[in-house]
Design a protein around this motif. Sequence first.
Motif, PDB file in Angstrom:
ATOM      1  N   ALA A 119      10.334  -3.695  -2.133  1.00 48.96           N
ATOM      2  CA  ALA A 119      10.307  -3.488  -3.225  1.00 48.96           C
ATOM      3  C   ALA A 119       9.188  -4.226  -3.430  1.00 48.96           C
ATOM      4  N   VAL A 120       7.907  -5.761  -2.530  1.00 46.01           N
ATOM      5  CA  VAL A 120       6.927  -5.155  -2.894  1.00 46.01           C
ATOM      6  C   VAL A 120       6.220  -4.432  -3.474  1.00 46.01           C
ATOM      7  N   PHE A 125       6.616  -1.615  -5.349  1.00 41.43           N
ATOM      8  CA  PHE A 125       6.808  -0.867  -6.474  1.00 41.43           C
ATOM      9  C   PHE A 125       6.530  -1.783  -7.578  1.00 41.43           C
ATOM     10  N   VAL A 126       6.103  -3.237  -7.606  1.00 44.98           N
ATOM     11  CA  VAL A 126       5.931  -3.845  -7.986  1.00 44.98           C
ATOM     12  C   VAL A 126       4.082  -3.731  -8.546  1.00 44.98           C
ATOM     13  N   PHE A 127       3.455  -3.566  -7.101  1.00 43.66           N
ATOM     14  CA  PHE A 127       1.596  -3.903  -7.069  1.00 43.66           C
ATOM     15  C   PHE A 127       1.768  -3.160  -5.696  1.00 43.66           C
TER      16      PHE A 127
END
Length: 234
Positions: A57-58, A60-62
């Motif tokens: 999940a992290v 996907f953000v950066f």
Amino acid sequence: MPDPNRVMADAEALLQRVSPEGRRLAQRARQRRRRALMKALGRAIAASVVIILAAIAVGFVFPIGQMGFLAALIALAIAWVAIFAMSHEPEETAQSLAVSDITLLPQKTEAWLQRQRPALPAPAQRLADGIGLKLEALAPQLINLDPREPAAAEVRKLLATELPELIDGYTRVPVGLRTDDRHGVAPDKQLIEALGVVDSELARMSADLATGDLQKLATQGRYLELKYKDDQSL
């Protein structure tokens, strides 16, 4: 030349270790360890899934990069070590038995008694195994017993006070004096007789609980009036 008494004692101890009671108690101990291991394994896998999903999940953000990947691996390792370390059951002591929940007391007392077994003479070891099996039978009978009932206090007194005091008193006697009967009954014999009383009391308690006669259980107890005086007595 080997001491005949020592040889006989060792042979009797070996027979005891392979007795039906001893094998059953050893099997129960293995089953408890296996259940604890499987439960810890399940928790470790669940924690791993959570950590991996969090890392994805992290990502996907950066981009997490190598440092993020390394941090995820470290988190996985810490989680596994912590979970398996927490799954290890601490050894029971006389103090922990005194504060145990009444429904867990038979199992905890059985585990504590089995750890004391090597310090006992062979006849007492046989009695300890028999007591362990009676504790196994007693455990489900205490599930619905109100801990405020006088009957619960009777059970707690025997399992958490009198039995530990009996064994602790015996183990404090120097080994060389345990068969010495110059001052009365030898500590070995005292121990065997007292464990016989405990065994009988557990059978009586189980029978009273099975018939629902809590009043009889609460008032008909025969306590172990053992006095610990000096090194030559329990």
